[in-house]
Each structure stands twice: as structure tokens, then as C-alpha cells.
Enzyme design. Sequence first.
Site, PDB file in Angstrom:
ATOM      1  N   GLY A  20      -3.809   4.732 -29.468  1.00  0.00           N
ATOM      2  CA  GLY A  20      -3.530   5.484 -30.691  1.00  0.00           C
ATOM      3  C   GLY A  20      -2.056   5.797 -30.815  1.00  0.00           C
ATOM      4  NE  ARG A  21      -2.058  11.064 -29.235  1.00  0.00           N
ATOM      5  CZ  ARG A  21      -2.176  11.973 -28.276  1.00  0.00           C
ATOM      6  NH1 ARG A  21      -1.558  13.125 -28.401  1.00  0.00           N
ATOM      7  NH2 ARG A  21      -2.913  11.728 -27.213  1.00  0.00           N
ATOM      8  CG  ASN A  57      -8.839   6.668 -27.306  1.00  0.00           C
ATOM      9  OD1 ASN A  57      -9.254   7.657 -27.914  1.00  0.00           O
ATOM     10  ND2 ASN A  57      -7.654   6.173 -27.531  1.00  0.00           N
ATOM     11  CB  CYS A  96     -13.170  13.838 -36.588  1.00  0.00           C
ATOM     12  SG  CYS A  96     -11.872  14.667 -37.501  1.00  0.00           S
TER      13      CYS A  96
END
Length: 327
Positions: free
Chosen positions: A226-227, A202, A102
Site C-alpha cells: 500500500g503506502r 499486507n 476499513c
Amino acid sequence: MQLPYPHAHPFPLILAPMAGVSEAPFRQICRGMGADVVISEFLSSEAIRRRIRTTLEGAEFEECERPIGIQIYGSDANAMAEAAGLITEHYRPEFIDINFGCPVKKVVLRNGGSGCLRDMDLVERIIKAVIGATDLPVTVKTRSGWNDESRDPVSIALRMQDAGARAFTLHARTRTQMFSGNANWDEIARVVEALEIPVIGNGDIASADDVVRMRAHTGCAGAMVGRGAFGNPWLFRDAQALLAGDDRPPAADATERFRVALAHARLAIRLQGDSRRTVIEFRKHLGWYTRGLHGASDLRQRLFQVETIAEAEAIFMNYLAPLAQVA
Ligand SMILES: Cc1cc2nc3c(=O)[nH]c(=O)nc-3n(C[C@H](O)[C@H](O)[C@H](O)COP(=O)(O)O)c2cc1C
């Protein structure tokens, strides 16, 4: 070594953990569309340890979401161990994932998320402490390094493997890059070469074709999206078809998109409460489902003002009405 995901396809597709997005409703939609595995958004180990209700709610899931990983983060090995123990006992996901990636300031300032990458001894202590506190497999997800100078995903990955991680997901960007530039898939390939545990690729998978490209380019054991799945859970369906050597299914038209958007919205109401707040938080999904449609920006503007799902449904019906006349 095998991936700790029961009943997944040989090349599993994983919905990325995404705060505010990969919550139970979206996880269920993506599982229904062909995602093999889902992961919760990141949960603070300190908050879990203190039994903060809203954080614990983030660890809840329904049976249909399995296999699922619960992701935790923090810079205190004891808190991480305690959180892993509690998650294991109360929720029993298939695995626990540790977030070392993160980039958000408030998290890294306390050495959480990618902040840990500045202290690999701490990373090792955290992984070992979490493994010691659970009988579930422990996986890790990280970035390629803290910044360009310290960018060294292979060393990071080897260190995490040695600490006992069962799978390694690389978002091939550094912390200082945040989301700029491109994810470096060559780095994923290098990590695949170096590790014995499975590596999940990823970063920047925007289509089903990208899934196939990621596999070919890196030799990874699975792909995390993800997006690219925002408003497009069909990406999983399409990628499963391509991976199986089948034809690409026809693209979802407006009717199909609205159908899934409303099914998703109803799940949100059921799982997150029938409130104005749920609808307001859901507006972003409504916008994403309209991307690429004729007149999307006007449609989105109207959807961003809805306060009930019935209003969204009316906007959809209104949009489809002239199309139905043409047909
Ligand atoms: C809105 C948002 C929230 C995210 N939250 C998390 C998170 O909670 N845990 C995590 O490990 N990564 C998180 N990420 C990073 C994604 O899991 C993923 O690594 C990143 O978006 C790159 O993949 P993509 O290019 O397919 O989006 C988040 C990303 C976005 C866009």
C-alpha cells in the site's frame, strides 16, 4: 489452492486497494512497473445498487490493468450480492474482493468494513451471498480483529475460508489500531499455517527488501503493498528483480522520477478529465514522487500549488536545469 490471478508471477505482488490513490492511473503505472495484480478502491455496495454514477466510475478500468479485482463493502448481504452481480455483469474483473478491513468511522458505524468483524455470522452471510451472486472468484481482505481483546486473526480467517473465500489478505493490525504500531507479521505466519486457501501478507512493506522479508517471515502466497508504493512504483520492479534472484536495478534518479510522475499525471488527465480538480487531487502524487530528493520540501511546496500539469513540468525542468549543467 491457486490464487485467482491469471498470468501472475508465482509469488504475486499486489497493489493494495486504497481510496483516493489506487485509481486507474496509479494502477496502470504500478502494473507497468511490475505489480502483478491491482484492486480498485473500496466501493459501497449500497451506492452500486443505487447506480450512483461516481461509485460506478470507480469500477471502471482499462484492459491493461488486468488482472484486477473490484473491491466492495457493506453490511447488508442482499446489497452486497446485488452489487457483486452488477459488477460481474458490467465490468467482468478477474475477481471480486470484499472489504472487511476499513477502519473509517463513517463506514464501521454502519457495520461496513472492519465493523463486520464484531459479527462473524454477518461476515459469513455476506461472503456466501456474494459468492451466490457471481461466477467470479471472491476474495476477502481484513484486519486482525476489531480491537486487542477480540484480536483473533486465525479464527476470523478460518471462518472466512469456510464461507468460501478463495484468498485471504490480512492487514495485521486491529481496527482500533487504525495505522498505529506495527503490522504483526507473526499473525500472518499463523494464518498461513492454519488456512488451505492462499494468504496474502499486507502491512508495512516499505521497500523491495521488505517484500522478500515478508515472504520469508510468513510463508505467504503473495504480498500486497500500500503506502510503500506512494511515489515509488519502482518498489514493484525492484521486488520482482530480487524475487527472481537478479541484481537490484539502479535507484530511480530525479529525471526518471519526474518522467514517471508526468506520465502518471497525463494518465490522470486522460482518465479523470482535463480539469483543475484532477490536478489538485494529483498534487499528493507529485509530492510523493519527490520524496528523498535534494531540496524535496521546497520542491513539494511549489508542486502543491500547481493548477496545471504544465506548471508541474516547468518546476521539474527548473529543478533539473542546474543538474544538467553540472553533468
Ligand atoms: C489512503 C489509504 C486508503 C485505503 N483505502 C483502502 C480501501 O479502499 N480498501 C481496503 O481494503 N484498504 C484500504 N486501505 C488499506 C490498505 O489497503 C492496506 O491494507 C494498508 O495501508 C496497510 O498496508 P501498507 O502498510 O502497505 O500501507 C487504505 C489505506 C490507505 C493508506
